[in-house]
Scaffold this active site. Structure first.
Site, mmCIF file in Angstrom:
data_model
loop_
_atom_site.group_PDB
_atom_site.id
_atom_site.type_symbol
_atom_site.label_atom_id
_atom_site.label_comp_id
_atom_site.label_asym_id
_atom_site.label_seq_id
_atom_site.Cartn_x
_atom_site.Cartn_y
_atom_site.Cartn_z
ATOM 1 N N LYS A 1 -0.698 -17.236 8.020
ATOM 2 C CA LYS A 1 0.173 -16.431 8.880
ATOM 3 C C LYS A 1 1.085 -17.235 9.820
ATOM 4 O O LYS A 1 2.163 -17.608 9.410
ATOM 5 C CB LYS A 1 -0.665 -15.398 9.625
ATOM 6 C CG LYS A 1 -1.184 -14.340 8.652
ATOM 7 C CD LYS A 1 -1.586 -13.044 9.298
ATOM 8 C CE LYS A 1 -1.630 -11.934 8.279
ATOM 9 N NZ LYS A 1 -2.958 -11.445 7.937
ATOM 10 N N TYR B 1 0.818 -1.230 0.000
ATOM 11 C CA TYR B 1 0.000 0.000 0.000
ATOM 12 C C TYR B 1 0.846 1.272 0.000
ATOM 13 O O TYR B 1 0.699 2.112 0.883
ATOM 14 C CB TYR B 1 -0.944 0.018 1.218
ATOM 15 C CG TYR B 1 -1.665 -1.290 1.454
ATOM 16 C CD1 TYR B 1 -2.774 -1.636 0.670
ATOM 17 C CD2 TYR B 1 -1.239 -2.183 2.433
ATOM 18 C CE1 TYR B 1 -3.436 -2.833 0.864
ATOM 19 C CE2 TYR B 1 -1.890 -3.392 2.627
ATOM 20 C CZ TYR B 1 -2.980 -3.714 1.847
ATOM 21 O OH TYR B 1 -3.623 -4.894 2.054
ATOM 22 N N TYR C 1 -11.498 -8.200 7.453
ATOM 23 C CA TYR C 1 -10.389 -8.244 6.481
ATOM 24 C C TYR C 1 -10.105 -9.700 6.129
ATOM 25 O O TYR C 1 -9.935 -10.537 7.015
ATOM 26 C CB TYR C 1 -9.114 -7.585 7.035
ATOM 27 C CG TYR C 1 -7.989 -7.681 6.029
ATOM 28 C CD1 TYR C 1 -7.963 -6.838 4.917
ATOM 29 C CD2 TYR C 1 -7.003 -8.652 6.150
ATOM 30 C CE1 TYR C 1 -6.962 -6.956 3.958
ATOM 31 C CE2 TYR C 1 -5.997 -8.772 5.191
ATOM 32 C CZ TYR C 1 -5.985 -7.925 4.099
ATOM 33 O OH TYR C 1 -4.999 -8.047 3.146
ATOM 34 N N ASP D 1 -12.409 -17.422 9.207
ATOM 35 C CA ASP D 1 -11.081 -17.021 8.746
ATOM 36 C C ASP D 1 -10.200 -16.843 9.984
ATOM 37 O O ASP D 1 -10.248 -15.818 10.657
ATOM 38 C CB ASP D 1 -11.201 -15.723 7.935
ATOM 39 C CG ASP D 1 -9.842 -15.208 7.458
ATOM 40 O OD1 ASP D 1 -8.803 -15.736 7.911
ATOM 41 O OD2 ASP D 1 -9.826 -14.264 6.645
HETATM 42 C C1 LIG Z 1 -3.581 -11.506 6.608
HETATM 43 C C2 LIG Z 1 -4.945 -12.035 6.507
HETATM 44 C C3 LIG Z 1 -5.427 -12.580 5.294
HETATM 45 C C4 LIG Z 1 -4.595 -12.603 4.031
HETATM 46 O O1 LIG Z 1 -3.460 -13.378 4.142
HETATM 47 P P1 LIG Z 1 -2.220 -13.125 3.122
HETATM 48 O O2 LIG Z 1 -1.239 -14.182 3.491
HETATM 49 O O3 LIG Z 1 -1.735 -11.728 3.373
HETATM 50 O O4 LIG Z 1 -2.750 -13.290 1.742
HETATM 51 C C5 LIG Z 1 -6.705 -13.089 5.300
HETATM 52 N N1 LIG Z 1 -7.480 -13.049 6.399
HETATM 53 C C6 LIG Z 1 -7.054 -12.552 7.565
HETATM 54 C C7 LIG Z 1 -7.946 -12.567 8.771
HETATM 55 C C8 LIG Z 1 -5.775 -12.004 7.662
HETATM 56 O O5 LIG Z 1 -5.370 -11.462 8.820
#
Ligand SMILES: *Cc1c(COP(=O)(O)O)cnc(C)c1O
Length: 428
Positions: A276, A18, A146, A247
């Site tokens: 992550k 960004y 997100y 997620d």
């Molecule tokens: C960071 C994140 C993503 C995306 O993961 P990337 O490895 O950056 O593509 C998706 N969902 C959540 C909740 C995240 O924190």
């Protein structure tokens, strides 16, 4: 080339996340990193408050993880996953099935969090297609959510934070429920649930799934909400036959004080996304798990297979380091560590409520957040943090940390006092 020239090349040619290439922000060159310390080429050492975006839970340059990676590189660094398999993938899949909420039995490996969200969305769409229900093609998501930056993932991110207007005409249009207002410790308010139920009641026939970040919304606002809300959403999804996608890319592997945030509510989603911290932050790797029912339904439908297969699927180096990271987590007493971090952050950040301009201080597990009533001037405050010997990267109106679990209390105090100092500076 000396460092001055290298940095000037960086600023002129390399996109950072960004950022602008005509008005670039300062970037700090890293020489190496070890434990909770990031060492800059200038010799300055920074205490890491970010775990490199939730990932580096055991700290940098960890001997066990190094060993796993080096060992695997002597055997197989990579091999295609189409038609071939290997021990690191099998062992990791078994471990993920074992430690994730009961019922998530089928594993899809991919290479980043965003892709694991794309995979989850595709699984939900293929599931309904296979059932002959061709009207369920939209998703319900939460405001302030997100889920990543690729198109499918972006389409379920907060429409304003996520800048949907930039891509309108191409981006799928999904439905959004308000971000839950009830805090982590409070009961779930009826209004929060009513909003969800109203959307489900009128749109369930077109909804493939509800996707959310369980209990903690990360990059869309660092919000923490009541596990009761999550439990009730699970019931509503069942009532209206809408799949639930959790997620856990940010929350997974102990960050909220439970191994997975779904455990706060004792629920099993239909599909879960992991990423992550999966590899302990060593490399990019993610996984999407689903129930046997979803997998079998997809495979009984047309074309009889799940349609996704990335080149670096189940990369053996990534699988090996993930397995080592999960073992390390289990042997490391992560519960005591995150509980101690939580208790200390609560103690040290609670006074922030009295600082002018601080709207709220929030702590859960190894996550500490100061929400301000105005935008943080990132460039200036970042510089102040670096001068104070800490690595904290604010965004929007938020100053927050999620340090590696191995952080010691003296180092953690330096992070929290830097946060308070920055908040006072901004508020004055
Ligand atoms: C960071 C994140 C993503 C995306 O993961 P990337 O490895 O950056 O593509 C998706 N969902 C959540 C909740 C995240 O924190």
């Amino acid at each position: 080339m000396d460092w001055k020239e290298k940095l000037s090349f960086d600023q002129g040619h390399i996109w950072h996340p960004y950022t602008s290439l005509i008005d670039p922000l300062t970037v700090y060159p890293v020489e190496s990193a070890s434990g909770v310390r990031i060492r800059l080429t200038t010799g300055l050492e920074l205490i890491d408050g970010m775990s490199s975006w939730w990932a580096v839970i055991h700290g940098y340059n960890h001997p066990e993880l190094n060993k796993a990676l080096a060992g695997q590189s002597q055997k197989t660094s990579h091999v295609m996953f189409g038609g071939l398999t290997h021990e690191p993938a099998i062992d990791l899949a078994r471990e993920l099935v074992r430690i994730t909420p009961e019922g998530l039995d089928k594993v899809f490996f991919c290479d980043s969090g965003s892709v694991s969200v794309e995979v989850a969305l595709k699984m939900a769409l293929q599931y309904w297609q296979a059932r002959g229900d061709t009207s369920r093609k939209r998703f319900l998501a939460l405001r302030c959510g997100y889920h990543g930056d690729t198109f499918g993932a972006m389409s379920v991110c907060d429409p304003f934070n996520g800048m949907h207007s930039l891509y309108s005409g191409f981006l799928p249009e999904n439905l959004f429920a308000p971000a839950p207002k009830s805090g982590f410790d409070g009961p779930c308010t009826p209004e929060d649930l009513q909003a969800v139920e109203e959307i489900m009641a009128s749109h369930h026939q077109e909804l493939a799934a509800f996707i959310l970040e369980p209990v903690v919304q990360g990059a869309g606002g660092m919000r923490m909400y009541s596990p009761q809300y999550l439990a009730r959403v699970r019931e509503l999804c069942r009532k209206y036959q809408v799949l639930l996608i959790a997620d856990e890319i940010a929350t997974g592997f102990g960050r909220t004080g439970r191994l997975f945030a779904c455990e706060h509510a004792g629920i099993t989603p239909d599909i879960i996304c992991l990423g992550k911290a999966l590899t302990g932050g060593y490399m990019s790797m993610a996984a999407t798990l689903c129930t046997t029912h979803i997998a079998e339904t997809i495979c009984r439908g047309d074309p009889g297979v799940f349609m996704h297969g990335p080149t670096f699927m189940a990369n053996p180096l990534a699988c090996s380091v993930s397995l080592a990271s999960i073992r390390l987590l289990q042997e490391s007493g992560w519960q005591e560590k995150t509980a101690r971090i939580q208790e200390q952050m609560q103690r040290e950040l609670i006074t922030a409520g009295n600082i002018p301009g601080v709207r709220q201080a929030r702590v859960l597990g190894a996550i500490g957040v100061l929400e301000l009533d105005r935008q943080v001037p990132v460039g200036d405050i970042q510089q102040m943090f670096v001068q104070d010997g800490v690595w904290i990267r604010p965004f929007m109106n938020l100053i927050y940390i999620m340090p590696p679990y191995i952080i010691e209390s003296g180092d953690l105090s330096r992070l929290t006092s830097a946060m308070l100092k920055a908040a006072r500076h901004i508020g004055s």
